[in-house]
Write a protein that holds these residues in place. Structure first.
Motif, mmCIF file in Angstrom:
data_model
loop_
_atom_site.group_PDB
_atom_site.id
_atom_site.type_symbol
_atom_site.label_atom_id
_atom_site.label_comp_id
_atom_site.label_asym_id
_atom_site.label_seq_id
_atom_site.Cartn_x
_atom_site.Cartn_y
_atom_site.Cartn_z
ATOM 1 N N ALA A 9 20.590 102.117 95.227
ATOM 2 C CA ALA A 9 21.394 103.329 95.389
ATOM 3 C C ALA A 9 20.825 104.204 96.497
ATOM 4 O O ALA A 9 21.568 104.734 97.340
ATOM 5 C CB ALA A 9 21.443 104.097 94.074
ATOM 6 N N ALA A 10 19.506 104.352 96.526
ATOM 7 C CA ALA A 10 18.865 105.169 97.562
ATOM 8 C C ALA A 10 19.114 104.579 98.943
ATOM 9 O O ALA A 10 19.353 105.316 99.910
ATOM 10 C CB ALA A 10 17.372 105.278 97.284
ATOM 11 N N GLN A 11 19.060 103.273 99.062
ATOM 12 C CA GLN A 11 19.286 102.631 100.367
ATOM 13 C C GLN A 11 20.701 102.892 100.869
ATOM 14 O O GLN A 11 20.914 103.150 102.064
ATOM 15 C CB GLN A 11 19.015 101.135 100.260
ATOM 16 C CG GLN A 11 17.539 100.802 100.116
ATOM 17 C CD GLN A 11 17.281 99.339 99.801
ATOM 18 O OE1 GLN A 11 18.118 98.671 99.167
ATOM 19 N NE2 GLN A 11 16.134 98.823 100.217
ATOM 20 N N LEU A 12 21.693 102.848 99.985
ATOM 21 C CA LEU A 12 23.069 103.131 100.391
ATOM 22 C C LEU A 12 23.210 104.579 100.860
ATOM 23 O O LEU A 12 23.882 104.859 101.861
ATOM 24 C CB LEU A 12 24.022 102.861 99.228
ATOM 25 C CG LEU A 12 24.252 101.400 98.854
ATOM 26 C CD1 LEU A 12 25.147 101.306 97.615
ATOM 27 C CD2 LEU A 12 24.877 100.635 100.019
ATOM 28 N N ILE A 13 22.580 105.499 100.151
ATOM 29 C CA ILE A 13 22.655 106.917 100.513
ATOM 30 C C ILE A 13 21.984 107.161 101.858
ATOM 31 O O ILE A 13 22.533 107.844 102.730
ATOM 32 C CB ILE A 13 22.017 107.768 99.399
ATOM 33 C CG1 ILE A 13 22.924 107.768 98.159
ATOM 34 C CG2 ILE A 13 21.752 109.191 99.876
ATOM 35 C CD1 ILE A 13 22.273 108.361 96.925
ATOM 36 N N VAL A 14 20.808 106.607 102.051
ATOM 37 C CA VAL A 14 20.075 106.817 103.304
ATOM 38 C C VAL A 14 20.813 106.188 104.471
ATOM 39 O O VAL A 14 20.897 106.784 105.555
ATOM 40 C CB VAL A 14 18.636 106.276 103.178
ATOM 41 C CG1 VAL A 14 17.951 106.250 104.535
ATOM 42 C CG2 VAL A 14 17.845 107.127 102.192
ATOM 43 N N ARG A 15 21.374 105.020 104.282
ATOM 44 C CA ARG A 15 22.127 104.379 105.365
ATOM 45 C C ARG A 15 23.319 105.244 105.774
ATOM 46 O O ARG A 15 23.576 105.446 106.972
ATOM 47 C CB ARG A 15 22.601 102.997 104.937
ATOM 48 C CG ARG A 15 23.302 102.233 106.071
ATOM 49 C CD ARG A 15 23.735 100.844 105.627
ATOM 50 N NE ARG A 15 22.612 100.100 105.079
ATOM 51 C CZ ARG A 15 22.576 99.614 103.834
ATOM 52 N NH1 ARG A 15 23.609 99.789 103.023
ATOM 53 N NH2 ARG A 15 21.528 98.941 103.409
#
Length: 263
Positions: A9-15
């Motif tokens: 989830a964090a990776q999707l938000i940061v991307r």
């Protein structure tokens, strides 16, 4: 949520943030179901953002006034992170194109001179007042980087730092030189036209209540505030969304003025 889901989830938000792509609802299995899960994802987001956004500089507190709680339909404060590369000085010229939909808020910012660590909780307003070194008039920069924030829910907004996109600081004023943060009158002017006004008392009754809330919230998660960190205590006015070319000035009586341009 498991550690793998939190990271994904964090990776999707940061991307989405790095690519300035409006964030849609996360896949169902990655959506935080409550704010506690949102803060777990936020913690991972901060680690992933560090290289891109610079050192962790402090926190912003959102939803601290009735006008903002009504606007966002969230009846309690929420916290997000502030990073060094997003902190600017008064007079900054910023690119509107560096944001999805940039907005500003009129804030009282404080910089801590003492740690507020979990072992010392619970924190009162008297204790957090003693920890403040300087105060600043501030423009909080927010970014509506969502396909439709109204439908995402508070847990996902928390995971993405609750609209946080930086700040512009006016000159520092020593805490002892500010008579009463609650009595400060603030005005937001866009292109020299009054766009909103409020007082420090609009922030949970007193900005120190917001700071104490943050310190206790972090302590409940085993985290703390450190000397030197910045805290944006909450907006005195409803968020103002900008157009390219807008000039912003926040006037906070007894604290000073801060300005920026969004080109």
């Amino acid at each position: 949520m498991g550690a793998d889901e939190v990271l994904a989830a964090a990776q999707l938000i940061v991307r989405a943030r790095q690519e300035r792509t409006p964030l849609a609802a996360l896949p169902p299995h990655l959506q935080p179901q409550d704010e506690a899960a949102g803060y777990e994802i936020q913690h991972e987001v901060h680690w992933l953002l560090a290289e891109h956004a610079g050192d962790f500089a402090g926190y912003k507190i959102g939803c601290t006034s009735k006008v903002m709680q009504d606007y966002l339909r969230i009846p309690h404060p929420c916290a997000g992170g502030v990073f060094a590369r997003g902190v600017h000085q008064s007079g900054a010229a910023l690119r509107a194109a560096d944001f999805v939909r940039v907005g500003v808020e009129c804030e009282i910012a404080v910089r801590l001179a003492q740690d507020l660590l979990p072992l010392d909780a619970p924190f009162t307003i008297e204790r957090v007042a003693d920890a403040i070194g300087d105060c600043h008039p501030a423009i909080e920069i927010v970014d509506d980087r969502y396909v439709q924030w109204e439908t995402l829910g508070a847990p996902t907004l928390v995971a993405d730092d609750f609209f946080a996109a930086g700040c512009v600081l006016g000159p520092a004023v020593g805490r002892d030189a500010v008579a009463d943060l609650a009595a400060i009158q603030g005005r937001a002017l866009i292109n020299d036209v009054l766009a909103g006004q409020g007082t420090g008392a609009d922030v949970l009754g007193h900005p120190l209540h917001a700071l104490a809330w943050l310190a206790n919230h972090l302590a409940s998660r085993g985290d703390g505030l450190e000397a030197g960190q910045l805290v944006l205590t909450g907006s005195l006015v409803k968020t103002i969304w900008l157009e390219p070319g807008d000039r912003v000035r926040m006037e906070l009586d007894g604290l000073g003025t801060v300005e920026a341009r969004f080109e």
